[in-house]
Design an enzyme around this catalytic site. Sequence first.
Site, PDB file in Angstrom:
ATOM      1  N   ARG A  11       0.855  -1.190   0.000  1.00 56.67           N
ATOM      2  CA  ARG A  11       0.000   0.000   0.000  1.00 56.67           C
ATOM      3  C   ARG A  11       0.882   1.228   0.000  1.00 56.67           C
ATOM      4  NH1 ARG A  11      -4.855  -2.652   1.195  1.00 56.67           N
ATOM      5  NH2 ARG A  11      -4.234  -4.477   2.384  1.00 56.67           N
ATOM      6  N   SER A  13       1.175   5.639  -0.593  1.00 59.73           N
ATOM      7  CA  SER A  13       0.444   6.752   0.025  1.00 59.73           C
ATOM      8  C   SER A  13      -0.832   7.062  -0.744  1.00 59.73           C
ATOM      9  CB  SER A  13       1.340   7.984   0.083  1.00 59.73           C
ATOM     10  OG  SER A  13       1.883   8.217  -1.197  1.00 59.73           O
ATOM     11  N   ALA A  15      -2.340   4.693  -3.259  1.00 65.73           N
ATOM     12  CA  ALA A  15      -3.081   3.564  -3.835  1.00 65.73           C
ATOM     13  C   ALA A  15      -2.589   2.233  -3.297  1.00 65.73           C
ATOM     14  CB  ALA A  15      -2.903   3.572  -5.349  1.00 65.73           C
ATOM     15  N   THR A  16      -3.406   1.191  -3.530  1.00 68.42           N
ATOM     16  CA  THR A  16      -2.996  -0.177  -3.181  1.00 68.42           C
ATOM     17  C   THR A  16      -2.495  -0.849  -4.459  1.00 68.42           C
ATOM     18  OG1 THR A  16      -4.657  -0.266  -1.468  1.00 68.42           O
ATOM     19  CG2 THR A  16      -3.860  -2.379  -2.269  1.00 68.42           C
ATOM     20  N   VAL A  17      -1.384  -1.556  -4.358  1.00 65.84           N
ATOM     21  CA  VAL A  17      -0.812  -2.220  -5.540  1.00 65.84           C
ATOM     22  C   VAL A  17      -0.976  -3.736  -5.400  1.00 65.84           C
ATOM     23  CG1 VAL A  17       1.252  -2.484  -6.977  1.00 65.84           C
ATOM     24  CG2 VAL A  17       0.896  -0.353  -5.709  1.00 65.84           C
ATOM     25  N   LYS A  32      -2.528  -0.699  -9.809  1.00 66.56           N
ATOM     26  CA  LYS A  32      -2.562   0.288  -8.714  1.00 66.56           C
ATOM     27  C   LYS A  32      -3.995   0.769  -8.634  1.00 66.56           C
ATOM     28  CE  LYS A  32       1.026   3.611  -7.802  1.00 66.56           C
ATOM     29  NZ  LYS A  32       1.963   4.591  -8.332  1.00 66.56           N
ATOM     30  N   ASP A 126       9.864  13.414  -7.318  1.00 62.04           N
ATOM     31  CA  ASP A 126       9.848  12.582  -6.100  1.00 62.04           C
ATOM     32  C   ASP A 126      10.764  11.361  -6.252  1.00 62.04           C
ATOM     33  OD1 ASP A 126       9.159  12.076  -3.495  1.00 62.04           O
ATOM     34  OD2 ASP A 126       7.228  11.135  -3.952  1.00 62.04           O
TER      35      ASP A 126
HETATM   36  O1  3AM Z   1       5.529  -1.636   0.090  1.00 65.78           O
HETATM   37  P1  3AM Z   1       6.645  -2.202  -0.747  1.00 65.78           P
HETATM   38  O2  3AM Z   1       7.832  -1.288  -0.856  1.00 65.78           O
HETATM   39  O3  3AM Z   1       6.958  -3.627  -0.484  1.00 65.78           O
HETATM   40  O4  3AM Z   1       7.420  -1.582  -4.413  1.00 65.78           O
HETATM   41  C1  3AM Z   1       6.117  -1.053  -4.317  1.00 65.78           C
HETATM   42  C2  3AM Z   1       5.627  -1.041  -2.875  1.00 65.78           C
HETATM   43  O5  3AM Z   1       6.038  -2.210  -2.232  1.00 65.78           O
HETATM   44  C3  3AM Z   1       5.114  -1.977  -4.983  1.00 65.78           C
HETATM   45  O6  3AM Z   1       3.876  -1.690  -4.339  1.00 65.78           O
HETATM   46  C4  3AM Z   1       4.119  -1.194  -3.036  1.00 65.78           C
HETATM   47  C5  3AM Z   1       3.327   0.090  -2.827  1.00 65.78           C
HETATM   48  O7  3AM Z   1       3.761   1.085  -3.713  1.00 65.78           O
HETATM   49  N1  3AM Z   1       4.937  -1.713  -6.428  1.00 65.78           N
HETATM   50  C6  3AM Z   1       4.506  -0.558  -6.985  1.00 65.78           C
HETATM   51  N2  3AM Z   1       4.444  -0.693  -8.316  1.00 65.78           N
HETATM   52  C7  3AM Z   1       4.856  -1.961  -8.606  1.00 65.78           C
HETATM   53  C8  3AM Z   1       5.048  -2.690  -9.834  1.00 65.78           C
HETATM   54  N3  3AM Z   1       4.784  -2.112 -11.022  1.00 65.78           N
HETATM   55  C9  3AM Z   1       5.175  -2.621  -7.397  1.00 65.78           C
HETATM   56  N4  3AM Z   1       5.622  -3.903  -7.352  1.00 65.78           N
HETATM   57  C10 3AM Z   1       5.767  -4.530  -8.546  1.00 65.78           C
HETATM   58  N5  3AM Z   1       5.486  -3.960  -9.754  1.00 65.78           N
END
Ligand code: 3AM
Length: 227
Positions: A11, A13, A15-17, A32, A126
């Site tokens: 998660r 700030s 969205a949830t991924v 996302k 950022d």
């Molecule tokens: O909370 P962590 O750091 O484990 O690395 C991103 C983060 O993980 C992951 O989603 C979480 C929230 O941003 N993330 C974002 N985009 C991604 C993508 N395209 C992703 N992981 C894999 N592929």
Amino acid sequence: MDWTRGHTIGRGSTATVSVATSIQSGDVFAVKSVELSQSGFLQREQKILSSLISPFIVSYKGCDVTRKNNKVMYNLFLEYMPRGSLSNAIRAHDGGRLDESLIRIFTYQILQGLDYLHLNGLVHCDIKSSNILVAQSGAKIADFGCAKRVEQQGPIAGTPMFMAPEVARGEEQGFASDIWALGCTIIEMASGGTPWHNVSDPVSIIYRAGYLRKVIQLWMTLNTKMK
Ligand code: 3AM
């Protein structure tokens, strides 16, 4: 595209991924998601990402709007980066810091991504290790929620610890401030910590980043004049 949602990766700030799979092709990608009513940042990211193609930028795969448990969700599809963020890679590495050879490779790849963005008139605003994603092929820049066209005026965006002095002073946020933030990211890779890691208050960090150098310069000038 019809798709199914898999497990949640994390998660952020805004969205949830999650991991997702295309029903037609079986391709795996990342999605996302956030409620449509709060999806301003994500829609802004979609507009910017959909115009970019670079091996050093996380690829855009599409977007849609779905309904789940009476909630209308906005979904942004991205290339799946199986190794997660650079900040995770730093934490997972022996001793919480990366070897110089790896720092050199990641820095080169982030610079290639920034060069591409800047040549297209965009400032990321950022850059930090948690916004760089890692795959087998290396590091790619992600998270364009704060990005803007260089000529665009607007409120200062980003993370206090990574702000260049001119950004902290609210003067401008341009290409040079992305390079400053890359310098801070190199500090993260080399030390496992962030710049200003001993200061917890964001307002104090912004003040120090913006004015400390000026105060030191003033003090040194006064000191030489007094001698
Ligand atoms: O909370 P962590 O750091 O484990 O690395 C991103 C983060 O993980 C992951 O989603 C979480 C929230 O941003 N993330 C974002 N985009 C991604 C993508 N395209 C992703 N992981 C894999 N592929």
